[in-house]
Write an enzyme that holds these catalytic residues in place. Structure first.
Site, PDB file in Angstrom:
ATOM      1  N   GLU A 147       0.857  -1.191   0.000  1.00  0.00           N
ATOM      2  CA  GLU A 147       0.000   0.000   0.000  1.00  0.00           C
ATOM      3  C   GLU A 147       0.886   1.232   0.000  1.00  0.00           C
ATOM      4  O   GLU A 147       1.944   1.223   0.596  1.00  0.00           O
ATOM      5  CB  GLU A 147      -0.860   0.058   1.278  1.00  0.00           C
ATOM      6  CG  GLU A 147      -1.647  -1.194   1.546  1.00  0.00           C
ATOM      7  CD  GLU A 147      -2.316  -1.202   2.939  1.00  0.00           C
ATOM      8  OE1 GLU A 147      -2.325  -0.166   3.619  1.00  0.00           O
ATOM      9  OE2 GLU A 147      -2.815  -2.271   3.306  1.00  0.00           O
TER      10      GLU A 147
ATOM     11  N   LYS B 209       2.226   4.553   1.469  1.00  0.00           N
ATOM     12  CA  LYS B 209       2.199   5.046   2.850  1.00  0.00           C
ATOM     13  C   LYS B 209       1.855   6.528   2.817  1.00  0.00           C
ATOM     14  O   LYS B 209       2.678   7.372   2.509  1.00  0.00           O
ATOM     15  CB  LYS B 209       3.542   4.829   3.540  1.00  0.00           C
ATOM     16  CG  LYS B 209       3.494   5.213   5.004  1.00  0.00           C
ATOM     17  CD  LYS B 209       4.760   4.845   5.737  1.00  0.00           C
ATOM     18  CE  LYS B 209       4.656   5.218   7.201  1.00  0.00           C
ATOM     19  NZ  LYS B 209       4.429   6.645   7.420  1.00  0.00           N
TER      20      LYS B 209
ATOM     21  N   ASP C 248       1.062  10.229   3.892  1.00  0.00           N
ATOM     22  CA  ASP C 248       1.657  11.082   4.904  1.00  0.00           C
ATOM     23  C   ASP C 248       0.565  11.954   5.503  1.00  0.00           C
ATOM     24  O   ASP C 248       0.342  13.082   5.099  1.00  0.00           O
ATOM     25  CB  ASP C 248       2.758  11.943   4.277  1.00  0.00           C
ATOM     26  CG  ASP C 248       3.782  12.349   5.305  1.00  0.00           C
ATOM     27  OD1 ASP C 248       3.681  11.883   6.463  1.00  0.00           O
ATOM     28  OD2 ASP C 248       4.671  13.138   4.969  1.00  0.00           O
TER      29      ASP C 248
ATOM     30  N   TYR D 113      -7.086   1.530   6.007  1.00  0.00           N
ATOM     31  CA  TYR D 113      -6.023   0.551   5.782  1.00  0.00           C
ATOM     32  C   TYR D 113      -6.059  -0.671   6.682  1.00  0.00           C
ATOM     33  O   TYR D 113      -5.237  -1.565   6.526  1.00  0.00           O
ATOM     34  CB  TYR D 113      -4.637   1.201   5.824  1.00  0.00           C
ATOM     35  CG  TYR D 113      -4.275   1.865   7.144  1.00  0.00           C
ATOM     36  CD1 TYR D 113      -4.129   1.128   8.310  1.00  0.00           C
ATOM     37  CD2 TYR D 113      -4.050   3.231   7.200  1.00  0.00           C
ATOM     38  CE1 TYR D 113      -3.775   1.733   9.507  1.00  0.00           C
ATOM     39  CE2 TYR D 113      -3.696   3.856   8.386  1.00  0.00           C
ATOM     40  CZ  TYR D 113      -3.568   3.098   9.546  1.00  0.00           C
ATOM     41  OH  TYR D 113      -3.227   3.698  10.709  1.00  0.00           O
TER      42      TYR D 113
ATOM     43  N   LYS E  78      10.349   3.043   3.708  1.00  0.00           N
ATOM     44  CA  LYS E  78      10.330   4.488   3.451  1.00  0.00           C
ATOM     45  C   LYS E  78      11.092   4.856   2.181  1.00  0.00           C
ATOM     46  O   LYS E  78      12.089   4.218   1.845  1.00  0.00           O
ATOM     47  CB  LYS E  78      10.968   5.235   4.638  1.00  0.00           C
ATOM     48  CG  LYS E  78      10.204   5.104   5.941  1.00  0.00           C
ATOM     49  CD  LYS E  78       8.913   5.894   5.872  1.00  0.00           C
ATOM     50  CE  LYS E  78       8.541   6.664   7.090  1.00  0.00           C
ATOM     51  NZ  LYS E  78       9.387   7.293   7.966  1.00  0.00           N
TER      52      LYS E  78
ATOM     53  N   CYS F 253      26.374  45.666  -6.124  1.00  0.00           N
ATOM     54  CA  CYS F 253      26.444  44.374  -6.796  1.00  0.00           C
ATOM     55  C   CYS F 253      27.715  43.642  -6.390  1.00  0.00           C
ATOM     56  O   CYS F 253      28.807  44.208  -6.481  1.00  0.00           O
ATOM     57  CB  CYS F 253      26.418  44.582  -8.306  1.00  0.00           C
ATOM     58  SG  CYS F 253      26.709  43.055  -9.219  1.00  0.00           S
TER      59      CYS F 253
ATOM     60  N   CYS G  39      29.929  43.580  -9.859  1.00  0.00           N
ATOM     61  CA  CYS G  39      30.447  44.770 -10.553  1.00  0.00           C
ATOM     62  C   CYS G  39      30.390  46.030  -9.706  1.00  0.00           C
ATOM     63  O   CYS G  39      30.754  47.109 -10.184  1.00  0.00           O
ATOM     64  CB  CYS G  39      29.697  44.983 -11.859  1.00  0.00           C
ATOM     65  SG  CYS G  39      28.027  45.613 -11.622  1.00  0.00           S
TER      66      CYS G  39
ATOM     67  N   CYS H 134      20.825  44.480  -9.868  1.00  0.00           N
ATOM     68  CA  CYS H 134      22.056  45.213 -10.109  1.00  0.00           C
ATOM     69  C   CYS H 134      21.782  46.178 -11.250  1.00  0.00           C
ATOM     70  O   CYS H 134      21.215  45.794 -12.278  1.00  0.00           O
ATOM     71  CB  CYS H 134      23.160  44.231 -10.493  1.00  0.00           C
ATOM     72  SG  CYS H 134      24.518  45.010 -11.370  1.00  0.00           S
TER      73      CYS H 134
ATOM     74  N   CYS I 242      27.991  44.666 -16.129  1.00  0.00           N
ATOM     75  CA  CYS I 242      28.168  43.683 -15.050  1.00  0.00           C
ATOM     76  C   CYS I 242      28.527  42.337 -15.673  1.00  0.00           C
ATOM     77  O   CYS I 242      27.780  41.787 -16.476  1.00  0.00           O
ATOM     78  CB  CYS I 242      26.885  43.563 -14.234  1.00  0.00           C
ATOM     79  SG  CYS I 242      26.981  42.301 -12.955  1.00  0.00           S
TER      80      CYS I 242
HETATM   81  O1  D41 Z   1      -0.819   4.801   4.780  1.00  0.00           O
HETATM   82  C1  D41 Z   1      -0.457   4.700   5.949  1.00  0.00           C
HETATM   83  N1  D41 Z   1       0.076   5.747   6.539  1.00  0.00           N
HETATM   84  C2  D41 Z   1      -0.611   3.412   6.687  1.00  0.00           C
HETATM   85  C3  D41 Z   1      -0.388   3.403   8.046  1.00  0.00           C
HETATM   86  C4  D41 Z   1      -0.983   2.215   6.031  1.00  0.00           C
HETATM   87  N2  D41 Z   1      -1.231   2.183   4.683  1.00  0.00           N
HETATM   88  N3  D41 Z   1      -1.097   1.077   6.732  1.00  0.00           N
HETATM   89  C5  D41 Z   1      -0.882   1.050   8.070  1.00  0.00           C
HETATM   90  N4  D41 Z   1      -1.029  -0.125   8.739  1.00  0.00           N
HETATM   91  C6  D41 Z   1      -0.818  -0.186  10.047  1.00  0.00           C
HETATM   92  C7  D41 Z   1      -0.975  -1.519  10.734  1.00  0.00           C
HETATM   93  C8  D41 Z   1      -0.226  -2.574  10.017  1.00  0.00           C
HETATM   94  C9  D41 Z   1      -0.507  -1.453  12.149  1.00  0.00           C
HETATM   95  C10 D41 Z   1      -2.432  -1.870  10.722  1.00  0.00           C
HETATM   96  C11 D41 Z   1      -0.509   2.236   8.778  1.00  0.00           C
HETATM   97  C12 D41 Z   1      -0.313   2.115  10.174  1.00  0.00           C
HETATM   98  N5  D41 Z   1      -0.476   0.893  10.768  1.00  0.00           N
HETATM   99  C13 D41 Z   1       0.071   3.218  11.051  1.00  0.00           C
HETATM  100  N6  D41 Z   1      -0.113   4.493  10.836  1.00  0.00           N
HETATM  101  C14 D41 Z   1       0.368   5.182  11.882  1.00  0.00           C
HETATM  102  C15 D41 Z   1       0.853   4.326  12.783  1.00  0.00           C
HETATM  103  C16 D41 Z   1       0.649   3.077  12.285  1.00  0.00           C
END
Ligand code: D41
Length: 670
Positions: A110, A112, A114, A222, A313, A407, A410, A425, A431
């Site tokens: 999936e 992640k 932010d 999620y 990450k 400047c 120059c 300038c 220049c």
């Molecule tokens: O998209 C996310 N930020 C995300 C966070 C995600 N796609 N899956 C997640 N799955 C979990 C578990 C596996 C513990 C159910 C999570 C997070 N946790 C999570 N987000 C913040 C702390 C944990």
């Protein structure tokens, strides 16, 4: 009365259904205007008959009375955290631990997001309460705020849902909403947010839910938390659970995929990282989870993180570092730009040691001093930016950043005109910095396109005093050029030939190459088409210049001032004497241009025409050349290997021609 209730029920259902189509299925079923009309009607009816409003009415998403403080909520099942993997080896080790315990597994990948993790509780299918993650066991009650988020259903769809279910997911702010919010904040003189994550957090943790309602937040589910009174809905895989959530009307990211090998996981990671800047929301990695629920249970968790999931990450896009000094650079138009010299820091996959500070206003906005710890962001391929300072870390001897009065190159006076953000300038081509940039621009691809005359060579030519003006290029000899570092006779001869070739150009390119302020490619093309003759342009009055399409007061004044400067007159004479020529332009009456009022788009690779020239020629026929296809596009020119734009055009029924078609059209128009 009965009829009214029926209409309210129908409107409520219809709007909620449209929300699901929009947020869950990513397939809007009605235009926005129609949606707004339904909503307006519903609010009208509810206001006249408040007792008929339904508990899951979409009109309730506007926020309510502000709270004094947030109550605490204990999650029925703790919200676990995620372990991080920063490099391939971390993920390989994670996979090995799993394989050793439960054998080979399928993974669910999936994006992640932010944003902020939240838990939403539905009782008998109705949203009962929502909480932030907090410390994982206890979070804050943000029910009022979550109710304003349209992506989150107030009632689950269908039937057969458990008596009680906790839905876990991420609340986030799409990039477009973030930009729009910051624009509004700036206009009001309110604080701007550093990134979409902070904006989402600031919007969700509002005691006044009306503010939350005014911010376009998104949500993706999620995971499941506690599930009580489960009926026939029990799922054996994580992927099955996500699909179940979708069935219930909760949005799940469309990017979720099952990967059955390590290699597929790596491919997924690389692929989504490469598309990161095109996604509508900010992501900072990939979450990888064991698909089989029974295997998840066997693996269990350590401390507060599951052994069956990991956050892989992306290389960081934001880092802290030290601002060691600020230098001032002088550009082609004399703009004096402050450049931050940073303690080198690894951000988003590259080492960054410089960042632009733009101008004095930006320095004031950030409140930054030399010696400060600053937050650097590098998003996509854009140049690194300082987004904020860390006030707590300011040393006692931090130094104010003072704009130079003279400047740095120059020593001419630096001026900042009233109402302009940029200081300049006043030295003009006296220049050296401006002169270097002017010649680089003159030789650049979209200008005279002199092959082999790159930035480094131009700099040396000026440093060694072989060249002082663009016109000097035309009297360079190969043996003079061999005086540059590591320059052999052969390369020097090539450069001389390239300079000779560049003498034959177009009027538009020549105008553009002069580097007149605010005169870009498009304006240069318009000027050339409008006046057809260079002499008419250089002697045109401001009033005459204003007749050219897209030329306004400011541009007209820059052009007329440019041609009035004695130094410029001299250089232009030299250039013309050196033999710069272009084909005569057949002047057309603007109102009779064949493509007047049309919007064209170019895509794919053209083999016979250079893209810029194709664009200029279309513009010369009166067409606007846009970057993307929409229903307003009149024609798409599809070269080799055309991709998504072609698909879109076909979908929208926009006319498509190939390169030959374009050539035929251009020939016919001459
Ligand atoms: O998209 C996310 N930020 C995300 C966070 C995600 N796609 N899956 C997640 N799955 C979990 C578990 C596996 C513990 C159910 C999570 C997070 N946790 C999570 N987000 C913040 C702390 C944990």
């Amino acid at each position: 009365m009965h009829e009214l209730q029926t209409e309210i029920d129908q409107l409520t259902q219809a709007i909620n259904q449209h929300n699901i189509r929009y947020y869950v299925d990513d397939a809007p079923s009605i235009p926005d205007a129609e949606y707004d009309r339904l909503m307006k009607r519903l609010i009208e009816l509810e206001q006249a008959h408040p007792h008929l409003a339904l508990p899951d009415s979409p009109s309730k998403r506007v926020g309510g009375i502000a709270l004094q403080k947030f109550d605490q909520i204990t999650h029925l099942k703790p919200m676990l955290s995620l372990d991080n993997a920063f490099e391939t080896d971390d993920f390989v080790a994670f996979n090995k631990r799993i394989a050793d315990k439960v054998g080979a597994v399928d993974y669910v990948c999936e994006p992640k997001l932010d944003g902020l993790a939240v838990s939403i509780t539905y009782r008998n299918g109705v949203l009962e309460r929502a909480a932030t993650r907090g410390d994982g066991s206890v979070g804050e009650d943000i029910t009022q705020n979550v109710r304003t988020i349209r992506a989150i259903p107030l009632k689950l769809r269908g039937e057969g849902f458990p008596e009680l279910v906790e839905v876990r997911g991420e609340v986030f702010m799409p990039k477009a909403a973030f930009e729009a919010l910051n624009q509004r904040q700036m206009a009001k003189g309110d604080k701007v947010f550093v990134n979409p994550r902070n904006a989402a957090a600031g919007s969700l943790r509002q005691l006044d839910s009306k503010i939350t309602a005014s911010r376009a937040l998104g949500f993706y589910a999620y995971a499941l938390g506690v599930v009580e009174g489960e009926s026939q809905t029990m799922q054996l895989t994580h992927y099955g659970q996500l699909n179940q959530l979708k069935q219930w009307g909760l949005p799940v990211s469309l990017e979720v995929k099952v990967c059955d090998t390590l290699e597929n996981v790596f491919t997924y990671y690389q692929d989504i990282m490469s598309r990161r800047s095109q996604l509508e929301y900010e992501i900072d990695g990939v979450v990888i989870k064991v698909n089989d629920i029974e295997k998840q249970q066997t693996l269990g968790f350590v401390a507060k993180a599951p052994r069956w999931a990991i956050a892989y990450k992306f290389p960081a896009q934001e880092e802290m570092t030290l601002l060691e000094a600020v230098d001032f650079q002088v550009g082609r138009t004399g703009a004096v730009t402050p450049v931050a010299r940073l303690k080198p820091v690894f951000v988003g996959g590259v080492t960054v040691s410089n960042a632009t500070l733009h101008n004095a206003d930006e320095i004031a906005r950030l409140g930054v001093k030399v010696g400060d710890t600053v937050i650097i962001r590098r998003a996509g391929d854009v140049i690194p930016q300082i987004v904020a300072i860390v006030p707590e870390q300011r040393p006692d001897d931090a130094q104010d950043i003072v704009f130079p009065q003279y400047c740095p190159v120059c020593q001419s006076i630096v001026e900042r005109l009233e109402g302009e953000a940029v200081a300049r300038c006043s030295g003009g081509l006296f220049c050296e910095a401006q002169c270097k940039e002017a010649i680089k621009h003159f030789a650049s691809r979209k200008a005279l396109n002199i092959d082999g005359l790159g930035d480094k060579i131009v700099e040396q030519l000026i440093d060694k005093e072989l060249v002082k003006t663009p016109a000097d290029l035309f009297s360079l000899t190969a043996s003079a050029i061999t005086m540059l570092d590591r320059m052999a006779m052969k390369s020097a001869t090539n450069i001389v030939n390239a300079i000779k070739q560049a003498k034959t150009t177009t009027l538009a390119r020549f105008l553009y190459s002069l580097g007149i302020r605010e005169v870009g490619e498009a304006t240069a093309a318009n000027l050339a088409q409008h006046f057809a003759e260079f002499d008419k342009i250089r002697t045109a009055s401001v009033e005459q210049l204003l007749e050219v399409s897209d030329v306004g007061e400011v541009v007209a004044r820059h052009i007329s001032q440019f041609f009035a400067q004695p130094h410029n007159i001299e250089v232009i004479e030299q250039l013309l004497n050196a033999g710069i020529t272009w084909p005569k332009i057949a002047q057309a009456d603007e109102s009779q241009l064949s493509l007047k009022g049309q919007t064209w788009v170019l895509t794919g690779t053209l083999s016979q025409l250079n893209r810029n020239d194709a664009k200029a020629q279309l513009q010369a026929l009166g067409a606007k050349v846009a970057g993307s296809v929409s229903k307003n596009t009149d024609c798409l020119v599809a070269g080799e290997a055309a991709g998504s734009k072609l698909a879109k055009a076909l979908e929208l029924g926009v006319k498509v021609i190939d390169e030959q078609g374009l050539l035929d059209l251009l020939n016919a128009s001459h």
